[in-house]
Structure formats: structure tokens, C-alpha cells
Design a protein around this motif. Structure first.
Motif, mmCIF file in Angstrom:
data_model
loop_
_atom_site.group_PDB
_atom_site.id
_atom_site.type_symbol
_atom_site.label_atom_id
_atom_site.label_comp_id
_atom_site.label_asym_id
_atom_site.label_seq_id
_atom_site.Cartn_x
_atom_site.Cartn_y
_atom_site.Cartn_z
ATOM 1 N N LEU A 1 -2.151 -11.896 -9.870
ATOM 2 C CA LEU A 1 -1.548 -10.606 -9.513
ATOM 3 C C LEU A 1 -0.806 -10.772 -8.187
ATOM 4 O O LEU A 1 -1.208 -10.241 -7.154
ATOM 5 C CB LEU A 1 -2.633 -9.532 -9.397
ATOM 6 N N PRO A 2 0.309 -11.507 -8.200
ATOM 7 C CA PRO A 2 0.985 -11.870 -6.951
ATOM 8 C C PRO A 2 1.741 -10.730 -6.277
ATOM 9 O O PRO A 2 2.163 -10.884 -5.122
ATOM 10 C CB PRO A 2 1.971 -12.958 -7.402
ATOM 11 N N ASN A 3 1.918 -9.591 -6.949
ATOM 12 C CA ASN A 3 2.724 -8.512 -6.381
ATOM 13 C C ASN A 3 1.918 -7.503 -5.575
ATOM 14 O O ASN A 3 2.431 -6.451 -5.198
ATOM 15 C CB ASN A 3 3.500 -7.797 -7.485
ATOM 16 N N GLY A 4 0.632 -7.809 -5.316
ATOM 17 C CA GLY A 4 -0.131 -7.028 -4.369
ATOM 18 C C GLY A 4 -0.877 -5.843 -4.936
ATOM 19 O O GLY A 4 -1.195 -5.796 -6.122
ATOM 20 N N VAL A 5 -1.157 -4.868 -4.050
ATOM 21 C CA VAL A 5 -1.996 -3.711 -4.371
ATOM 22 C C VAL A 5 -1.241 -2.426 -4.088
ATOM 23 O O VAL A 5 -0.637 -2.277 -3.031
ATOM 24 C CB VAL A 5 -3.287 -3.723 -3.527
ATOM 25 N N ILE A 6 -1.281 -1.510 -5.043
ATOM 26 C CA ILE A 6 -0.738 -0.168 -4.840
ATOM 27 C C ILE A 6 -1.879 0.819 -5.012
ATOM 28 O O ILE A 6 -2.509 0.868 -6.070
ATOM 29 C CB ILE A 6 0.373 0.167 -5.863
ATOM 30 N N TRP B 1 0.834 -1.206 0.000
ATOM 31 C CA TRP B 1 0.000 0.000 0.000
ATOM 32 C C TRP B 1 0.862 1.246 0.000
ATOM 33 O O TRP B 1 1.880 1.313 0.647
ATOM 34 C CB TRP B 1 -0.897 0.024 1.234
ATOM 35 N N THR B 2 0.436 2.261 -0.740
ATOM 36 C CA THR B 2 1.121 3.548 -0.733
ATOM 37 C C THR B 2 0.089 4.648 -0.897
ATOM 38 O O THR B 2 -1.059 4.458 -0.552
ATOM 39 C CB THR B 2 2.214 3.589 -1.817
ATOM 40 N N GLY B 3 0.425 5.827 -1.476
ATOM 41 C CA GLY B 3 -0.466 6.977 -1.396
ATOM 42 C C GLY B 3 -1.191 7.476 -2.611
ATOM 43 O O GLY B 3 -1.625 8.597 -2.579
ATOM 44 N N SER B 4 -1.402 6.765 -3.693
ATOM 45 C CA SER B 4 -2.147 7.306 -4.836
ATOM 46 C C SER B 4 -2.798 6.225 -5.680
ATOM 47 O O SER B 4 -2.884 5.111 -5.249
ATOM 48 C CB SER B 4 -1.251 8.174 -5.689
ATOM 49 N N ILE B 5 -3.239 6.501 -6.943
ATOM 50 C CA ILE B 5 -4.003 5.521 -7.727
ATOM 51 C C ILE B 5 -3.562 5.356 -9.175
ATOM 52 O O ILE B 5 -2.648 5.969 -9.603
ATOM 53 C CB ILE B 5 -5.488 5.831 -7.589
ATOM 54 N N ALA C 1 0.564 -6.602 -10.505
ATOM 55 C CA ALA C 1 -0.075 -6.082 -9.297
ATOM 56 C C ALA C 1 -1.364 -5.385 -9.687
ATOM 57 O O ALA C 1 -1.692 -5.238 -10.869
ATOM 58 C CB ALA C 1 0.865 -5.109 -8.580
ATOM 59 N N LEU C 2 -2.109 -4.973 -8.673
ATOM 60 C CA LEU C 2 -3.270 -4.118 -8.882
ATOM 61 C C LEU C 2 -2.869 -2.698 -8.532
ATOM 62 O O LEU C 2 -2.533 -2.401 -7.388
ATOM 63 C CB LEU C 2 -4.438 -4.568 -7.997
ATOM 64 N N PHE C 3 -2.895 -1.815 -9.517
ATOM 65 C CA PHE C 3 -2.591 -0.401 -9.307
ATOM 66 C C PHE C 3 -3.909 0.385 -9.323
ATOM 67 O O PHE C 3 -4.659 0.341 -10.296
ATOM 68 C CB PHE C 3 -1.663 0.137 -10.399
ATOM 69 N N VAL C 4 -4.156 1.106 -8.238
ATOM 70 C CA VAL C 4 -5.370 1.921 -8.118
ATOM 71 C C VAL C 4 -4.940 3.381 -8.078
ATOM 72 O O VAL C 4 -4.288 3.822 -7.137
ATOM 73 C CB VAL C 4 -6.155 1.553 -6.845
ATOM 74 N N LEU C 5 -5.296 4.151 -9.087
ATOM 75 C CA LEU C 5 -4.831 5.531 -9.247
ATOM 76 C C LEU C 5 -6.013 6.485 -9.184
ATOM 77 O O LEU C 5 -6.820 6.567 -10.109
ATOM 78 C CB LEU C 5 -4.083 5.692 -10.577
ATOM 79 N N LEU D 1 -6.745 0.461 -12.307
ATOM 80 C CA LEU D 1 -7.991 1.207 -12.172
ATOM 81 C C LEU D 1 -7.646 2.688 -12.085
ATOM 82 O O LEU D 1 -6.841 3.079 -11.252
ATOM 83 C CB LEU D 1 -8.765 0.779 -10.926
ATOM 84 N N ILE D 2 -8.261 3.492 -12.926
ATOM 85 C CA ILE D 2 -7.982 4.933 -12.956
ATOM 86 C C ILE D 2 -9.268 5.710 -12.717
ATOM 87 O O ILE D 2 -10.287 5.435 -13.329
ATOM 88 C CB ILE D 2 -7.407 5.365 -14.317
#
Length: 223
Positions: A74-79, A12-16, A124-128, A151-152
Motif C-alpha cells: 500500500l505505497p500511497n499512504g493513509v487517508i 492524512w485528511t479529515g474522514s474515513i 492506500a489505506l482508507f479509514v472512513l 476500513l469502515i
């Protein structure tokens, strides 16, 4: 100094995030059932571009989607990146995404091209969420993540190569049910149903304003 990739499957971090040309995009709507629909597209090279008027619940939907069960593909997780909290420079955003996958006792320095190469290989799943980037920069960032689900949420529609996926108000029945539940009113009573229907119509059935009004009604404050 040691920079070690994280082995966790939830990062987890701070944007999408966004979706680039050639991705298969799916229609995504507000609410738990609609978040589940988004979950069907959480696979490599999958994703969606979402937009809508203030109050349509885009950010809420993205947070729901980010908390869905992530498939093994998606084994590298969620950002998750929140554009209101993060940097407004594309290269700094690339660095933040890179850093999210690493552990270091001191600040990590990485050039944009190295960051892009590393990120292009992640699954991974990138949520922006509403990153403060120009449209072409957002598309370029999405194209940096070809092996990931993206996801944008962004202002305005995507460019022509992407599906047009606007978020609008809830179906009237769902809008009334949402407002009634928050307000703790019985929507089966004719008087309550009529009042709730009028409120939903005035607010274009948008979920976030309905949540606010529901709380005001529960507190006996006239909306």
C-alpha cells in the motif's frame, strides 16, 4: 496552477473509509491486540466493516489501525476521514479524497468521475469513520477503491455480501484490567476486584465508559 501528486507514503485528511462487495473482511476488535488483528488485513482489496454500540471504541480502533505499520503493498499512504468533521455529500467526499493526494497553491476542481477513476488506481489505506452517507452511497464509495485496503465504521450491519463484524464489550478480565489501570487500583485485591467487576457489568464492558469511570475513580469521584 500546478497540481502535483504527493510522493509521501503517509497522507492524512479529515474522514474515513469503507469496504465493497467481494472484499475479504476480517473480524476486528477493540484494543491494541485487536488493532494488530486489523493490521493483518491491510493489503490491497482487504479491509473490514465495523459497527457497535456507543462506547465500544470503534473510532479508537480505527485510529489505532491507521497508525499501524503500513505494508509496502500500500505505497500511497493513509487517508483518514472523520465523518463528524467532513462534508455530507458523496461528491464532496470524493473530491476531498482526491485532493488529499495532491498539492496545489489554489483550490482544486475535479469532477466526480475523474476523482473516482484516480482513486480506483490508488493503493492506500482508507479509514472512513462514520461518514454521513446513506448505506448504498457508502457501499458505492467503498467499491470506488478496489486496489486499496478499506476500513469502515458505520451505523448498523453491512449489506449481505459483507461479513458481519460487530464490536462489543471487552472480555470481562480485560475490562477489569483496563478500568483498574486507569483508576490506579490493584485488581488483585478481592475488594477492588469485586467493585471493578460490578462496574464492568453495569457498563457492559464497553471500553470508553470504563475509561471515564476509571478517571473518576482515580480522582476519588464516585461514578
Amino acid at each position: 496552477d500546478t497540481v502535483a501528486p504527493l510522493s509521501t507514503t503517509q497522507v492524512w485528511t479529515g474522514s474515513i473509509f469503507g469496504a465493497g462487495a467481494g472484499r475479504r473482511l476480517a473480524s476486528v476488535h477493540w484494543g491494541c491486540r485487536r488493532a494488530d488483528r486489523a493490521g493483518l488485513e491491510l493489503h490491497p482489496a482487504g479491509g473490514a466493516w465495523l459497527y457497535g454500540p456507543p462506547g465500544c471504541g470503534v473510532s479508537m480502533l480505527l485510529r489505532q489501525a491507521a497508525n499501524l505499520q503500513i505494508p509496502e503493498a500500500l505505497p500511497n499512504g493513509v487517508i483518514y476521514l472523520n465523518g463528524t468533521l467532513g462534508p455530507d455529500d458523496r461528491n464532496e467526499i470524493l473530491r476531498d479524497l482526491y485532493v488529499a493526494f495532491h498539492r496545489s497553491e489554489s483550490p482544486i476542481a475535479v469532477d466526480p468521475e475523474s476523482a473516482k477513476t484516480f482513486l480506483s488506481e490508488r493503493r492506500a489505506l482508507f479509514v472512513l469513520d462514520r461518514l454521513p452517507l446513506a448505506h448504498d452511497q457508502l457501499v458505492d464509495l467503498a467499491d470506488t477503491l478496489p486496489e486499496s485496503a478499506v476500513l469502515i465504521a458505520a451505523e448498523g450491519p453491512p449489506y449481505d455480501a459483507l461479513a458481519d463484524l460487530p464490536l462489543e464489550g471487552l472480555p470481562r478480565e480485560d475490562a477489569i484490567r483496563l478500568c483498574a489501570t486507569v483508576a490506579q487500583l490493584d485488581a488483585t485485591q478481592p475488594e477492588s476486584a469485586l467493585r471493578l467487576g460490578e462496574i464492568c457489568a453495569m457498563l457492559a464492558d464497553l471500553p470508553l465508559p470504563l475509561l471515564l469511570v476509571g478517571r473518576l475513580l482515580r480522582a476519588n469521584v464516585a461514578p
